[in-house]
Every structure is written in C-alpha cells, then in structure tokens.
Design a protein around this motif. Structure first.
Motif, PDB file in Angstrom:
ATOM      1  N   ALA A 319       0.825  -1.210   0.000  1.00  0.00           N
ATOM      2  CA  ALA A 319       0.000   0.000   0.000  1.00  0.00           C
ATOM      3  C   ALA A 319       0.857   1.258   0.000  1.00  0.00           C
ATOM      4  CB  ALA A 319      -0.922  -0.007   1.222  1.00  0.00           C
ATOM      5  N   LEU A 320       2.059   1.159   0.588  1.00  0.00           N
ATOM      6  CA  LEU A 320       2.963   2.308   0.630  1.00  0.00           C
ATOM      7  C   LEU A 320       3.815   2.438  -0.634  1.00  0.00           C
ATOM      8  CD1 LEU A 320       4.143   2.095   4.355  1.00  0.00           C
ATOM      9  CD2 LEU A 320       2.547   3.742   3.349  1.00  0.00           C
ATOM     10  N   GLY A 321       3.553   1.562  -1.620  1.00  0.00           N
ATOM     11  CA  GLY A 321       4.230   1.717  -2.903  1.00  0.00           C
ATOM     12  C   GLY A 321       5.248   0.644  -3.259  1.00  0.00           C
ATOM     13  N   ALA A 322       5.447  -0.348  -2.383  1.00  0.00           N
ATOM     14  CA  ALA A 322       6.385  -1.426  -2.713  1.00  0.00           C
ATOM     15  C   ALA A 322       5.843  -2.247  -3.882  1.00  0.00           C
ATOM     16  CB  ALA A 322       6.599  -2.329  -1.496  1.00  0.00           C
ATOM     17  N   THR A 323       6.707  -2.545  -4.828  1.00  0.00           N
ATOM     18  CA  THR A 323       6.292  -3.321  -5.995  1.00  0.00           C
ATOM     19  C   THR A 323       6.385  -4.818  -5.693  1.00  0.00           C
ATOM     20  OG1 THR A 323       8.531  -3.434  -6.909  1.00  0.00           O
ATOM     21  CG2 THR A 323       7.196  -1.504  -7.500  1.00  0.00           C
ATOM     22  N   LYS A 324       5.830  -5.603  -6.618  1.00  0.00           N
ATOM     23  CA  LYS A 324       5.962  -7.061  -6.467  1.00  0.00           C
ATOM     24  C   LYS A 324       7.432  -7.474  -6.461  1.00  0.00           C
ATOM     25  CE  LYS A 324       1.523  -8.335  -8.570  1.00  0.00           C
ATOM     26  NZ  LYS A 324       0.864  -9.137  -9.641  1.00  0.00           N
ATOM     27  N   GLY A 325       8.226  -6.783  -7.293  1.00  0.00           N
ATOM     28  CA  GLY A 325       9.663  -7.088  -7.326  1.00  0.00           C
ATOM     29  C   GLY A 325      10.335  -6.808  -6.004  1.00  0.00           C
ATOM     30  N   ASP A 326       9.898  -5.740  -5.304  1.00  0.00           N
ATOM     31  CA  ASP A 326      10.481  -5.431  -3.989  1.00  0.00           C
ATOM     32  C   ASP A 326      10.185  -6.541  -2.981  1.00  0.00           C
ATOM     33  OD1 ASP A 326      11.459  -2.998  -4.889  1.00  0.00           O
ATOM     34  OD2 ASP A 326       9.629  -1.909  -4.341  1.00  0.00           O
ATOM     35  N   ILE A 327       8.947  -7.014  -2.974  1.00  0.00           N
ATOM     36  CA  ILE A 327       8.565  -8.085  -2.045  1.00  0.00           C
ATOM     37  C   ILE A 327       9.323  -9.378  -2.380  1.00  0.00           C
ATOM     38  CG2 ILE A 327       6.660  -9.467  -1.157  1.00  0.00           C
ATOM     39  CD1 ILE A 327       6.570  -6.505  -0.369  1.00  0.00           C
ATOM     40  N   LEU A 328       9.382  -9.677  -3.662  1.00  0.00           N
ATOM     41  CA  LEU A 328      10.096 -10.889  -4.086  1.00  0.00           C
ATOM     42  C   LEU A 328      11.565 -10.811  -3.689  1.00  0.00           C
ATOM     43  CD1 LEU A 328       9.825 -13.555  -5.713  1.00  0.00           C
ATOM     44  CD2 LEU A 328      10.511 -12.246  -7.730  1.00  0.00           C
ATOM     45  N   ARG A 329      12.165  -9.651  -3.939  1.00  0.00           N
ATOM     46  CA  ARG A 329      13.586  -9.488  -3.605  1.00  0.00           C
ATOM     47  C   ARG A 329      13.816  -9.596  -2.106  1.00  0.00           C
ATOM     48  NH1 ARG A 329      14.102  -5.123  -5.928  1.00  0.00           N
ATOM     49  NH2 ARG A 329      13.872  -3.685  -4.144  1.00  0.00           N
ATOM     50  N   TYR A 330      12.882  -9.101  -1.314  1.00  0.00           N
ATOM     51  CA  TYR A 330      13.005  -9.150   0.152  1.00  0.00           C
ATOM     52  C   TYR A 330      13.138 -10.596   0.634  1.00  0.00           C
ATOM     53  CZ  TYR A 330      11.713  -8.581   5.082  1.00  0.00           C
ATOM     54  OH  TYR A 330      11.706  -8.622   6.458  1.00  0.00           O
ATOM     55  N   PHE A 331      12.223 -11.445   0.183  1.00  0.00           N
ATOM     56  CA  PHE A 331      12.251 -12.834   0.651  1.00  0.00           C
ATOM     57  C   PHE A 331      13.433 -13.618   0.066  1.00  0.00           C
ATOM     58  CE2 PHE A 331       7.870 -11.795   1.762  1.00  0.00           C
ATOM     59  CZ  PHE A 331       7.769 -12.387   3.005  1.00  0.00           C
ATOM     60  N   MET A 332      13.801 -13.304  -1.164  1.00  0.00           N
ATOM     61  CA  MET A 332      14.960 -13.971  -1.759  1.00  0.00           C
ATOM     62  C   MET A 332      16.235 -13.598  -1.000  1.00  0.00           C
ATOM     63  SD  MET A 332      13.739 -15.742  -4.390  1.00  0.00           S
ATOM     64  CE  MET A 332      14.952 -15.994  -5.654  1.00  0.00           C
ATOM     65  N   LEU A 333      16.371 -12.335  -0.644  1.00  0.00           N
ATOM     66  CA  LEU A 333      17.549 -11.894   0.105  1.00  0.00           C
ATOM     67  C   LEU A 333      17.564 -12.493   1.506  1.00  0.00           C
ATOM     68  CD1 LEU A 333      20.068 -10.170   0.318  1.00  0.00           C
ATOM     69  CD2 LEU A 333      18.625  -8.200   0.944  1.00  0.00           C
ATOM     70  N   GLU A 334      16.398 -12.552   2.139  1.00  0.00           N
ATOM     71  CA  GLU A 334      16.322 -13.162   3.465  1.00  0.00           C
ATOM     72  C   GLU A 334      16.796 -14.614   3.422  1.00  0.00           C
ATOM     73  OE1 GLU A 334      13.022 -12.955   6.874  1.00  0.00           O
ATOM     74  OE2 GLU A 334      12.414 -14.224   5.168  1.00  0.00           O
ATOM     75  N   ASN A 335      16.324 -15.341   2.419  1.00  0.00           N
ATOM     76  CA  ASN A 335      16.757 -16.734   2.283  1.00  0.00           C
ATOM     77  C   ASN A 335      18.243 -16.826   1.971  1.00  0.00           C
ATOM     78  OD1 ASN A 335      17.247 -19.077   0.052  1.00  0.00           O
ATOM     79  ND2 ASN A 335      15.928 -19.786   1.717  1.00  0.00           N
ATOM     80  N   LEU A 336      18.754 -15.883   1.181  1.00  0.00           N
ATOM     81  CA  LEU A 336      20.183 -15.896   0.857  1.00  0.00           C
ATOM     82  C   LEU A 336      21.026 -15.724   2.108  1.00  0.00           C
ATOM     83  CD1 LEU A 336      22.260 -16.000  -1.463  1.00  0.00           C
ATOM     84  CD2 LEU A 336      22.136 -13.501  -1.551  1.00  0.00           C
ATOM     85  N   LEU A 337      20.582 -14.865   3.016  1.00  0.00           N
ATOM     86  CA  LEU A 337      21.323 -14.673   4.269  1.00  0.00           C
ATOM     87  C   LEU A 337      21.284 -15.927   5.136  1.00  0.00           C
ATOM     88  CD1 LEU A 337      20.179 -11.034   5.201  1.00  0.00           C
ATOM     89  CD2 LEU A 337      22.414 -11.762   4.331  1.00  0.00           C
ATOM     90  N   ILE A 338      20.118 -16.546   5.237  1.00  0.00           N
ATOM     91  CA  ILE A 338      20.008 -17.777   6.035  1.00  0.00           C
ATOM     92  C   ILE A 338      20.867 -18.881   5.422  1.00  0.00           C
ATOM     93  CG2 ILE A 338      18.429 -19.593   6.806  1.00  0.00           C
ATOM     94  CD1 ILE A 338      16.220 -17.463   6.895  1.00  0.00           C
TER      95      ILE A 338
END
Length: 405
Positions: A319-338
């Motif tokens: 709702a604050l303007g994050a795109t689908k790519g932003d959400i996808l990148r967030y979870f991909m990066l989180e998994n990359l760190l783990i």
C-alpha cells in the motif's frame, strides 16, 4: 541493500526458524559434498581398465580328482585343443585372473637382503601366449619364448630367471629410470633370488580391486602342476557367448578324471568385484536426493509460514508503494542470508567430516573444488525453494492484505 536492516531485525525476532534452516543447510552441505566426492572416487575406481579384452574373454576352472590324473599332460592337451578351436584367439593356463579377488602376491626389491623392503606385486603365471591372451600391450623389451616356460610344482619356492612387469610396477621399483631403461635390470624375490626384467607391459590389474597398488603386476613364465588350474580364453569379437558352453562341454568330455566349473566372463567378474562400490553409490545417491528434498521442503515450509505470518506487513508495504519485485527481492535476500549462514557452518563441518573419513577409513582428502560446488548448489537450492512462497507473497493484493489480521 535497503532491505538488509529490516531483514536482520525480522530474523532476530524469529530466530528459531532461521537457525533450524541454517543448521539443516549446514548438515545437508556436509553430507552432500562428501557423498558426491565418495561417489566420484568410486566411479573412478570402477572405470579403471583391467588391461584385458573384457568383452571377449572368459575363464573356467579344471579340477582333477582321479588317482591317475596328470596335470601336465592335461594342460598341454587342453591348450592345444582350445587354441585350435575356430573363434578362439588364444588361451592360457594361469594361476589367477584380474579382478577375481583370488591370486598370488610377492615382493620385489632392487637390492638383495632381508633388511630391504619389497614392493608388493600381483603374480600371474603364463606361457608365451600370455600377452596375446590377456591382450596387453608390450611397451618395452620382449615376450617370453617357449624355452623359458617352466612347470611349477605345488611346493616350489624358487622362481624363473626372467619376468615381465607392468609400467606401474616399473615406476615403483625404479622411479628415476625411463621405462626403456628398466628392461634388463635385476630385481630380487624371496629377499635374495635374482630375476631379470625382460619386458614392460602397459597395464594389467591385480586380482584385488581394493588394493591401492592394483596396477602393479608381473608375469612369470610358468605353468602349474596343480590338480586345479584356471584357463583364460580370449575369443574373436562376438563369439564368446557361443563358445563358452561349447568349450565347457569339450573339456568335460575330453577327460573324465576331472570336472569343469566356474565358467565366468571377465565382465561378470568386474560386476561382481565392484558390486559393493556400485551399491554404495546407489545408497549415497538416495541419501543425497533425500536430503536435498528435505532441505528444500524445510525452506519452503519456513518461507510459507513467514509469508502467512507477515501478510499484514506485506500488504502495508504494498500500500505504501512497494512493488511485487520489492517483495520478491526481500524474501529472496532473506533466504540468501540464512543459506549463507548455513553454508559457512557447512564448510567447517564438511572439512571436519572429511578429516574423520581420511583418518579412520583411509579415504582421500577432499579436493578443494568440491567446496565451491557445494556452496553453489545450496545457494541455488535455497533460491529455488523460496521462489514459490516469495512469488505468492508478492502477489498478495494490498487491499486484501490490509484487511488481514
């Protein structure tokens, strides 16, 4: 990288799941890397050339039982009959067969005396037809001649004056000499009996596939006067299977004072001798596949749980303007760190397990390039496993997510 801070804070608030997945990745990497290394080592062992014309060779055992059984006459008659058969390239009597698991070994040394250690060597007793029957390549020196072939009594301790050895054995005995220079050199057997090396063959495996010096072999110009004798027969291409029952029947009928048994192809001998290695490869492949699937399922489960738990947060970001790519990148990066934390721990565990295997099971040290291979596989596995849940998170409509509790 603006997502890095929120990701780390979220992981700290829900660290149990991240730690469990990191540990699972570490254990998976440890087992997979060492398993793949063992599989590769076993495949290399199974692919070693025996030196024989395996597709066209077989052997059998002749066992005399009659009181008047004459080993010398029987062997001479058998070999004449075998070599005269249409389709037979050559045949020999021998004390052992490569990869069969049963044979003779001795020690050869370059200096006489009990104080010097001998170099272990597999012994094959053959006549002047040995090279042709075995289909080995003479790379230096000469073959035996008929006058050099002797008959060996069961209790004999002396050895012939000449031998032929493999390239590997020549290099073990005389590491500083060229192969051609080894021909004519004297070695000693039974501590002090001299033997002259008259020839070098390219390759011939010992009977024991688990022996570390499996390509160290020697040919001794002898035929045995034992009641039990092995005949190795090489046929023309494509005629082995038809000749095997024919030869078995011919030998059985030619002398009623003996029995013919253990009719076996070299290919069957290879399969039987490496059966344990083949079984280990299959087991390890199942373990690798199972661990991969379990780890992937764990990542998918944790990611799906995280997505469901953060639906309101995701909706707010959308709702604050994050795109689908932003959400996808967030979870991909989180998994990359783990995954990276698990891989870092996995590197230490992988090397530790390999050290245990080297020290306790005489295995080889892990080649360095297996580590980046394992790291890449686990990173890729993690990214592929999280892609589905991350895509579902990115597809959540802002309005629906905002109404979620």
């Amino acid at each position: 990288m603006r997502d890095l801070g929120p990701i780390l804070r979220a992981m700290l608030r829900n660290k149990t799941g991240a730690i469990l997945i990191a540990i699972q990745i570490a254990v998976t990497m440890t087992i997979i890397v060492n398993a793949v290394f063992i599989i590769q080592q076993r495949n290399e062992l199974m692919a070693r050339e025996s030196g024989l014309d395996e597709a066209n060779s077989f052997y059998l055992t002749s066992v005399g039982f009659a009181d008047d059984y004459n080993p010398q006459n029987t062997t001479q008659e058998d070999l004449l009959a075998l070599r005269a058969l249409p389709g037979v390239v050559d045949a020999i009597q021998t004390n052992a067969v490569p990869m069969s698991g049963s044979g003779w070994s001795m020690g050869l040394q370059t200096q006489p005396g009990e104080e010097f250690d001998g170099t272990g060597v597999a012994v094959y007793m053959v006549d002047e037809h040995g090279l042709n029957t075995l289909d080995v390549e003479l790379i230096a020196g000469r073959n035996f001649n008929q006058q050099e072939i002797r008959w060996r009594e069961p209790a004999a301790r002396t050895w012939p004056d000449v031998i032929i050895i493999t390239r590997d054995m020549a290099e073990a005995l005389f590491p500083e000499s060229a192969i051609e220079e080894v021909v004519g050199k004297t070695v000693y057997i039974n501590d002090d009996q001299p033997i002259n090396i008259i020839g070098i063959i390219d390759k011939l495996q010992a009977p024991w596939v688990g022996w570390g010096s499996v390509e160290r072999a020697m040919l001794s110009p002898e035929q045995t006067l034992f009641n039990s004798a092995n005949y190795l027969i090489r046929t023309k291409p494509g005629q082995r299977n038809s000749l095997m029952p024919q030869i078995e029947e011919m030998l059985a009928n030619s002398n009623k004072g003996r029995i013919i048994r253990d009719l076996t192809t070299i290919e069957d001998t290879r399969e039987r001798s490496y059966r344990r290695h083949s079984a280990m490869i299959k087991i390890l492949l199942i373990v690798v596949l199972t661990l991969t699937l379990v780890t992937a399922a764990g990542i998918v489960g944790l990611s799906s749980f995280t997505v469901n738990k953060r639906r309101k947060q995701i909706g707010t970001r959308r709702a604050l303007g994050a795109t689908k790519g932003d959400i996808l990148r967030y979870f991909m990066l989180e998994n990359l760190l783990i995954s990276s934390m698990g891989i870092a721990l996995g590197l230490a565990l992988t090397l530790g397990l390999n050290m245990v295997l080297v020290n306790n099971f005489e295995m080889q040290r892990l080649d360095w390039y297996y580590l980046p291979f394992g790291m890449a596989v686990l990173w890729l596995l993690g990214q592929l496993a999280v892609l589905g849940p991350a895509s579902r998170a990115a597809a959540i409509p802002p309005a629906v997510a905002t109404r979620s509790v």
